[in-house]
Design a protein around this motif. Structure first.
Motif, short mmCIF file in Angstrom:
data_model
loop_
_atom_site.label_atom_id
_atom_site.label_comp_id
_atom_site.label_asym_id
_atom_site.label_seq_id
_atom_site.Cartn_x
_atom_site.Cartn_y
_atom_site.Cartn_z
N ARG A 1 0.87 -1.17 0.00
CA ARG A 1 0.00 0.00 0.00
C ARG A 1 0.91 1.22 0.00
O ARG A 1 1.96 1.22 0.64
N ALA A 2 0.50 2.27 -0.72
CA ALA A 2 1.31 3.50 -0.73
C ALA A 2 0.47 4.65 -0.19
O ALA A 2 -0.66 4.86 -0.62
N ILE A 3 1.03 5.34 0.79
CA ILE A 3 0.31 6.47 1.39
C ILE A 3 1.11 7.74 1.12
O ILE A 3 2.22 7.90 1.65
N PRO A 4 0.58 8.63 0.27
CA PRO A 4 1.33 9.85 -0.03
C PRO A 4 1.36 10.80 1.16
O PRO A 4 0.39 10.88 1.91
N MET A 5 2.47 11.48 1.31
CA MET A 5 2.63 12.44 2.41
C MET A 5 3.20 13.74 1.84
O MET A 5 4.18 13.72 1.12
N TYR A 6 2.53 14.84 2.20
CA TYR A 6 3.11 16.13 1.83
C TYR A 6 3.09 17.01 3.08
O TYR A 6 2.04 17.53 3.48
N VAL A 7 4.26 17.12 3.70
CA VAL A 7 4.34 17.82 4.99
C VAL A 7 5.27 19.03 4.82
O VAL A 7 6.48 18.93 4.94
N ARG A 8 4.67 20.13 4.47
CA ARG A 8 5.49 21.32 4.24
C ARG A 8 4.93 22.54 4.97
O ARG A 8 5.67 23.34 5.50
N PHE A 9 3.61 22.65 5.01
CA PHE A 9 3.01 23.89 5.51
C PHE A 9 2.61 23.78 6.98
O PHE A 9 2.61 22.68 7.56
N ARG A 10 2.24 24.92 7.57
CA ARG A 10 1.93 24.97 9.00
C ARG A 10 0.68 25.82 9.23
O ARG A 10 0.34 26.69 8.43
N VAL A 11 0.03 25.52 10.34
CA VAL A 11 -1.02 26.41 10.85
C VAL A 11 -0.54 26.87 12.22
O VAL A 11 -0.54 26.09 13.18
N GLN A 12 -0.09 28.08 12.30
CA GLN A 12 0.45 28.64 13.56
C GLN A 12 1.42 27.66 14.23
O GLN A 12 1.29 27.35 15.42
N GLY A 13 2.30 27.10 13.45
CA GLY A 13 3.31 26.21 14.01
C GLY A 13 2.93 24.75 13.99
O GLY A 13 3.78 23.87 14.11
N TYR B 1 -12.63 27.15 11.95
CA TYR B 1 -11.74 27.22 10.78
C TYR B 1 -10.29 27.34 11.22
O TYR B 1 -9.99 27.87 12.28
N VAL B 2 -9.41 26.83 10.37
CA VAL B 2 -7.98 27.09 10.55
C VAL B 2 -7.45 27.69 9.25
O VAL B 2 -8.00 27.43 8.17
N VAL B 3 -6.41 28.48 9.39
CA VAL B 3 -5.85 29.15 8.21
C VAL B 3 -4.37 28.77 8.09
O VAL B 3 -3.62 28.90 9.08
N SER B 4 -3.98 28.32 6.92
CA SER B 4 -2.58 27.97 6.73
C SER B 4 -1.72 29.23 6.84
O SER B 4 -2.14 30.32 6.43
N SER B 5 -0.53 29.05 7.42
CA SER B 5 0.34 30.21 7.63
C SER B 5 1.21 30.42 6.40
O SER B 5 1.74 29.47 5.85
N PRO B 6 1.37 31.70 5.98
CA PRO B 6 2.29 31.96 4.86
C PRO B 6 3.71 31.58 5.28
O PRO B 6 4.07 31.74 6.44
N GLU B 7 4.49 31.04 4.35
CA GLU B 7 5.84 30.64 4.70
C GLU B 7 6.73 31.85 4.95
O GLU B 7 7.64 31.81 5.74
N PHE C 1 7.10 38.20 3.45
CA PHE C 1 7.68 39.07 2.40
C PHE C 1 7.55 38.48 1.01
O PHE C 1 7.83 39.15 0.03
N ASP C 2 7.13 37.20 0.95
CA ASP C 2 7.03 36.53 -0.36
C ASP C 2 5.63 36.74 -0.90
O ASP C 2 4.75 35.89 -0.76
N ILE C 3 5.41 37.92 -1.55
CA ILE C 3 4.05 38.24 -1.98
C ILE C 3 3.60 37.39 -3.16
O ILE C 3 2.42 37.25 -3.43
N ALA C 4 4.56 36.77 -3.84
CA ALA C 4 4.20 35.91 -4.96
C ALA C 4 4.12 34.45 -4.51
O ALA C 4 3.90 33.56 -5.31
N GLY C 5 4.29 34.22 -3.22
CA GLY C 5 4.38 32.85 -2.72
C GLY C 5 3.03 32.27 -2.36
O GLY C 5 2.01 32.59 -2.97
N VAL C 6 3.06 31.43 -1.32
CA VAL C 6 1.89 30.67 -0.94
C VAL C 6 0.85 31.57 -0.26
O VAL C 6 1.19 32.31 0.66
N TYR C 7 -0.40 31.49 -0.72
CA TYR C 7 -1.47 32.27 -0.09
C TYR C 7 -2.09 31.45 1.02
O TYR C 7 -2.18 30.22 0.91
N PRO C 8 -2.54 32.09 2.08
CA PRO C 8 -3.20 31.34 3.15
C PRO C 8 -4.53 30.75 2.65
O PRO C 8 -5.24 31.40 1.88
N LEU C 9 -4.80 29.54 3.11
CA LEU C 9 -6.08 28.90 2.75
C LEU C 9 -6.88 28.71 4.03
O LEU C 9 -6.37 28.19 5.02
N ARG C 10 -8.11 29.13 4.02
CA ARG C 10 -8.99 28.99 5.18
C ARG C 10 -9.70 27.64 5.06
O ARG C 10 -10.33 27.37 4.03
#
Lengths: 229, 391
Positions: B97-109, B156-162, B165-174
């Motif tokens: 079985r394969a379980i994909p994992m993508y662990v990069r972003f944070r919600v307030q840590g 709701y939780v909101v993802s934290s921007p990385e 200053f990176d205005i072209a980067g990741v936008y927060p998602l609610r």
């Protein structure tokens, strides 16, 4: 009150040697020991108090041969019979004024510290004018106030014998007179016997009797006794 | 005896700074080696247990330790990315079985773990409240994460921007919280779980925006070329996935090329495991690691370091103890007159010695007691400390 016969004392193997063939102090009297430093005045006070023991001879206080008592009995005798006042006051810096006055009751199991003792401590403090400083620590007191605390500590057990070693040696004239007034008023009222070591010739007139250790000449009331110090 | 203790207490209270320093020194002397031992024991037990429960992990070539710590403990050091294609490949082999994992972003840590529902089954995670993730954009929280963030189902939780200053980067998602997991005493308690596709939306690989064919979106149209409508910067992008806008969310490109930090591989038997490991040993872009082997190596290093640290702590402890002894000795010397006074006014030498011994015993006792309390707290909250250190 105090009878000394054939007393001899020496500190270790040193040159100093105190020898007193005979000396007596009557109950209820005031006696000053004077003489140069190193003549043995304080040593004699310590012998009378039972802090140290003579090599030979007898030291008898209130018909008790103190020098023959075993250590625990001598301590019991000291805490119940003798009040001590030192030149340097010897107050404990970490205890409040009230706790310093109560110290004899805390350090010896023969004495029970109860409310009546505390009341007496407060009453003594009031009498010597330090009742508003009972919660203070000694470092926040003047020299005169410290000595008054030491006097309260010495008389708290109502001892029949008060031994003071240069009680005014560190005091200015005003405080000296005040402390002496307190001591002599107390002695007069309670009938306590006072023996004091002093270098201060100005205060000798207050004592009924003076013992000079220089030539061990005794003058004043009572009979002279011979000997050397 | 009460009076003796009272005098000792008054002395210590009066010299409170000196007392506090001595107590702190004794506490550290006892606590450092003992506490370290407790932490190392707990960490080795914890690291080993979770590693042994995770048969294999496949990730991009790089540090096996970083890959393992990120996959197992959601550490903030993000390993090099592999692709979703790896998960598909493993599934296609029928070996595991394969379980994909993508662990990069944070919600307030708190780490956002993009995965699939299989992960919950694999770890044996049960819901304490709410329901499981059903659609894109929903989140299920570990028990501690819910507590830390102060949220539950319906919130709701909101993802934290990385980077702010990176205005072209990741936008927060609610993201709506639809469930909270039972306490599992593991790193899962700290996580914010979302579908792996939601994690890609946070990354900006998928997005939803106004329908440019509708008249109210006219301001966002740059130009029209036949059926192709090109939007301009005024097109409103959605920062929350709702039933109303979910249909507008889409991904650009081939999903198989989308990033993953790892693929947890669960083979049914040793043979399948060996076959899979053989297959990826020769891969130029990916590596397969056995978390228990990685952790064994890591623990070996930790134990070696621990030995040095304990040796150092014991040496410092001995020096501190000698200093404390010196302080006591000097203090006793300075208090000679006090001893004489107590003796002169009727105290026995034993009673006077008892007062001073009581002070030393009290300092030692409070120091040891404080060390025991600290050790207890370390034992009690050791897991949290270890997880915080790993993160």
């Amino acid at each position: 009150m105090i009878r000394i016969e054939g007393l001899s004392f020496r500190y270790g193997e040193g040159d100093f040697q105190l020898q007193i063939p005979e000396l007596s102090v009557e109950a209820g009297t005031t006696t000053a020991f004077i003489g140069p430093s190193g003549s043995g005045k304080t040593t004699l006070l310590n012998l009378i108090a039972g802090i140290i023991k003579p090599e030979t001879g007898r030291v008898e206080t209130r018909d008790v041969e103190v020098s023959a008592l075993p250590d625990p009995e001598r301590r019991r005798f000291r805490v119940t019979t003798v009040g001590l006042v030192f030149q340097e006051f010897e107050l404990l810096e970490y205890l409040s004024v009230l706790d310093n006055i109560l110290l004899p009751y805390r350090i010896h199991s023969a004495l029970d510290l109860d409310d009546s003792v505390r009341d007496r401590a407060r009453s003594l403090a009031e009498r010597v004018g330090i009742s508003d400083k009972l919660a203070r620590y000694p470092r926040r007191l003047s020299q005169g106030e410290r000595q008054r605390v030491a006097v309260c500590r010495a008389v708290l057990t109502d001892p029949p014998l008060l031994l003071t070693d240069e009680p005014t040696g560190n005091l200015d004239p005003v405080n000296r007179e005040r402390v002496l007034d307190i001591l002599f008023d107390y002695v007069t009222e309670s009938g306590t016997t006072l023996v004091s070591v002093t270098h201060d010739h100005e205060i000798l007139a207050r004592f009924g009797r003076v013992v000079d250790f220089r030539d061990f000449h005794v003058w004043g009331e009572g009979d002279d006794t011979g000997g050397g110090a | 005896m009460t009076d003796t203790l009272y005098l000792a207490w008054r002395y210590l209270a009066f010299h409170r700074v000196k007392t506090a320093i001595l107590v702190a020194a004794i506490t550290l002397i006892v606590f450092l080696p003992v506490g370290l031992r407790v932490i190392v024991n707990q960490s080795s037990r914890q690291l080993t247990a979770r590693a042994e429960a995770t048969p294999l992990v496949i990730g991009a070539k790089g540090s096996p330790t970083e890959l393992t710590l990120n996959t197992l403990y959601f550490s903030s050091d993000v390993p090099a990315r592999t692709t979703y294609a790896v998960a598909s490949e493993v599934t296609a082999t029928d070996l595991a079985r394969a379980i994909p994992m993508y662990v990069r972003f944070r919600v307030q840590g708190q780490p956002i773990v993009g995965t699939t529902l299989e992960y919950f089954e694999f770890r044996g995670l049960e819901l304490a409240a709410g329901r499981q993730i059903a659609v894109l954009g929903e989140a299920v929280l570990g028990s501690r994460a819910a507590e830390m963030l102060g949220v539950g189902p319906g919130d709701y939780v909101v993802s934290s921007p990385e980077s702010v200053f990176d205005i072209a980067g990741v936008y927060p998602l609610r993201m709506p919280v639809v469930g909270v997991l039972d306490f599992s005493d593991s790193a899962d308690d700290d996580a914010v779980f979302v579908d792996v596709k939601t994690a890609w939306v946070i990354e900006g690989l998928g997005h939803g925006h106004q329908d440019l064919s509708r008249p109210e979106a006219a301001a966002g149209v740059l130009r029209r070329e036949g059926n192709v409508v090109v939007g301009n910067a005024a097109v409103m992008q959605f920062n929350e996935i709702t039933p109303d806008n979910i249909d507008s969310f889409h991904f650009h490109g081939d999903l198989s090329g989308f990033p993953l930090t790892a693929v947890v591989v669960v083979p049914p038997d040793q043979r399948s495991s060996a076959l899979l490991q053989g297959r990826y040993q020769t891969s130029e872009t990916n590596q397969v690691v056995s978390p228990s082997e990685v952790m064994d190596k890591l623990l070996g290093t930790i134990l070696t370091v621990e030995k040095f640290v304990i040796a150092g702590a014991v040496t410092v402890g001995m020096a501190t103890l000698a200093t404390a002894f010196l302080v006591f000795a000097l203090s006793l010397r300075l208090r000679r007159r006090e001893r004489e006074t107590l003796f002169k006014i009727g105290g026995s030498r034993t009673a006077v010695a008892t007062v001073m011994a009581s002070e030393i015993v009290a300092v030692l006792a409070v120091g040891v007691l404080s060390a025991l309390v600290l050790t207890f707290l370390t034992q009690r909250y050791g897991d949290v400390i270890i997880r915080a250190l790993i993160r």
